[in-house]
Scaffold this motif. Structure first.
Motif, PDB file in Angstrom:
ATOM      1  N   LYS A   5       0.702  -1.244  -0.107  1.00 62.89           N
ATOM      2  CA  LYS A   5       0.142   0.220  -0.053  1.00 62.89           C
ATOM      3  C   LYS A   5       0.847   1.193  -0.080  1.00 62.89           C
ATOM      4  N   ARG A   6       0.437   2.289  -0.686  1.00 63.59           N
ATOM      5  CA  ARG A   6       1.298   3.645  -0.626  1.00 63.59           C
ATOM      6  C   ARG A   6       0.957   4.327   0.694  1.00 63.59           C
ATOM      7  N   THR A   7       2.136   4.759   1.198  1.00 62.17           N
ATOM      8  CA  THR A   7       2.303   5.454   2.331  1.00 62.17           C
ATOM      9  C   THR A   7       2.783   6.759   1.977  1.00 62.17           C
ATOM     10  N   THR A   8       2.681   7.891   3.069  1.00 59.55           N
ATOM     11  CA  THR A   8       2.920   8.964   2.966  1.00 59.55           C
ATOM     12  C   THR A   8       3.737   9.315   4.137  1.00 59.55           C
ATOM     13  N   ALA A   9       5.216   9.566   3.821  1.00 60.15           N
ATOM     14  CA  ALA A   9       6.071   9.815   5.037  1.00 60.15           C
ATOM     15  C   ALA A   9       5.786  11.175   5.546  1.00 60.15           C
ATOM     16  N   PRO A  10       6.268  11.817   6.550  1.00 57.65           N
ATOM     17  CA  PRO A  10       6.117  13.157   7.042  1.00 57.65           C
ATOM     18  C   PRO A  10       7.052  14.083   6.180  1.00 57.65           C
ATOM     19  N   THR A  11       6.355  15.355   5.473  1.00 55.32           N
ATOM     20  CA  THR A  11       7.316  16.208   5.000  1.00 55.32           C
ATOM     21  C   THR A  11       6.965  17.589   5.465  1.00 55.32           C
ATOM     22  N   ALA A  12       7.771  18.674   5.106  1.00 56.20           N
ATOM     23  CA  ALA A  12       7.545  19.987   5.490  1.00 56.20           C
ATOM     24  C   ALA A  12       6.270  20.301   5.461  1.00 56.20           C
ATOM     25  N   GLU A  28      -4.877   7.517  18.032  1.00 60.86           N
ATOM     26  CA  GLU A  28      -4.513   7.135  16.649  1.00 60.86           C
ATOM     27  C   GLU A  28      -5.805   6.397  16.082  1.00 60.86           C
ATOM     28  N   GLN A  29      -6.192   5.470  16.737  1.00 61.14           N
ATOM     29  CA  GLN A  29      -7.287   4.630  16.138  1.00 61.14           C
ATOM     30  C   GLN A  29      -8.520   5.474  15.680  1.00 61.14           C
ATOM     31  N   SER A  30      -8.973   6.298  16.671  1.00 63.72           N
ATOM     32  CA  SER A  30     -10.048   7.265  16.065  1.00 63.72           C
ATOM     33  C   SER A  30      -9.677   8.134  14.761  1.00 63.72           C
ATOM     34  N   LEU A  31      -8.389   8.616  14.821  1.00 64.98           N
ATOM     35  CA  LEU A  31      -8.082   9.648  14.063  1.00 64.98           C
ATOM     36  C   LEU A  31      -7.878   8.760  12.522  1.00 64.98           C
ATOM     37  N   ARG A  32      -7.569   7.577  12.469  1.00 60.60           N
ATOM     38  CA  ARG A  32      -7.333   6.984  11.279  1.00 60.60           C
ATOM     39  C   ARG A  32      -8.813   6.396  11.010  1.00 60.60           C
ATOM     40  N   LEU A  33      -9.863   6.272  11.945  1.00 63.50           N
ATOM     41  CA  LEU A  33     -11.205   5.835  11.559  1.00 63.50           C
ATOM     42  C   LEU A  33     -11.602   6.912  10.877  1.00 63.50           C
ATOM     43  N   ALA A  34     -11.292   8.227  11.235  1.00 65.18           N
ATOM     44  CA  ALA A  34     -12.068   9.289  10.488  1.00 65.18           C
ATOM     45  C   ALA A  34     -11.409   9.481   9.113  1.00 65.18           C
ATOM     46  N   LEU A  35     -10.093   9.244   9.159  1.00 64.68           N
ATOM     47  CA  LEU A  35      -9.270   9.454   7.854  1.00 64.68           C
ATOM     48  C   LEU A  35      -9.911   8.289   6.664  1.00 64.68           C
ATOM     49  N   SER A  36     -10.570   7.255   7.249  1.00 63.43           N
ATOM     50  CA  SER A  36     -10.999   6.288   6.223  1.00 63.43           C
ATOM     51  C   SER A  36     -12.091   7.119   5.337  1.00 63.43           C
ATOM     52  N   HIS A  37     -12.701   8.036   5.569  1.00 66.32           N
ATOM     53  CA  HIS A  37     -13.535   8.687   4.974  1.00 66.32           C
ATOM     54  C   HIS A  37     -12.993   9.644   3.881  1.00 66.32           C
ATOM     55  N   ASP A  42      -5.383   4.153   2.171  1.00 66.99           N
ATOM     56  CA  ASP A  42      -4.220   4.080   2.824  1.00 66.99           C
ATOM     57  C   ASP A  42      -4.544   4.655   4.406  1.00 66.99           C
ATOM     58  N   PHE A  43      -5.720   4.789   4.889  1.00 65.18           N
ATOM     59  CA  PHE A  43      -5.867   5.428   6.179  1.00 65.18           C
ATOM     60  C   PHE A  43      -5.133   4.678   6.933  1.00 65.18           C
ATOM     61  N   ASP A  44      -5.065   3.281   7.103  1.00 69.27           N
ATOM     62  CA  ASP A  44      -4.368   2.454   8.258  1.00 69.27           C
ATOM     63  C   ASP A  44      -2.860   2.442   8.182  1.00 69.27           C
ATOM     64  N   THR A  45      -2.147   2.993   6.952  1.00 69.78           N
ATOM     65  CA  THR A  45      -0.866   2.840   6.778  1.00 69.78           C
ATOM     66  C   THR A  45      -0.165   4.199   6.675  1.00 69.78           C
ATOM     67  N   VAL A  46      -0.961   5.154   6.342  1.00 67.85           N
ATOM     68  CA  VAL A  46      -0.317   6.625   6.253  1.00 67.85           C
ATOM     69  C   VAL A  46       0.443   6.847   7.394  1.00 67.85           C
ATOM     70  N   LYS A  47       1.447   7.618   7.340  1.00 79.23           N
ATOM     71  CA  LYS A  47       2.289   8.210   8.163  1.00 79.23           C
ATOM     72  C   LYS A  47       2.100   9.783   8.631  1.00 79.23           C
TER      73      LYS A  47
END
Length: 76
Positions: A5-12, A28-37, A42-47
């Motif tokens: 899966k594509r992940t996004t590493a932190p940048t500026a 983190e679980q709540s944040l990722r659940l909201a990100l799923s929308h 990649d809501f579960d793997t994004v950094k």
């Protein structure tokens, strides 16, 4: 062979998942659940996420304030 899966590493111009959790005072679980929308792939793997993604999910973490009747409404 399975594809990763594509992940996004932190940048500026992004915010780490950890910092986003601190911003919204959530887990983190709540944040990722909201990100799923907004990031269903990649809501579960994004950094890290963009500010636009955080704005899109902000309503999940900001409680609605109760409405207060004005003085004129109370006098009638």
């Amino acid at each position: 062979m399975a594809t990763r899966k594509r992940t996004t590493a932190p940048t500026a111009d992004t915010v780490s998942i950890h910092d986003a959790c601190l911003r919204y005072m959530t887990t983190e679980q709540s944040l990722r659940l909201a990100l799923s929308h907004v990031r269903p792939d990649d809501f579960d793997t994004v950094k890290a996420v963009s500010e636009l993604d955080l704005e899109a999910i902000a309503s999940y973490f900001q409680p609605e304030l109760p409405t207060v009747a004005s003085c004129s409404e109370l006098q009638t």
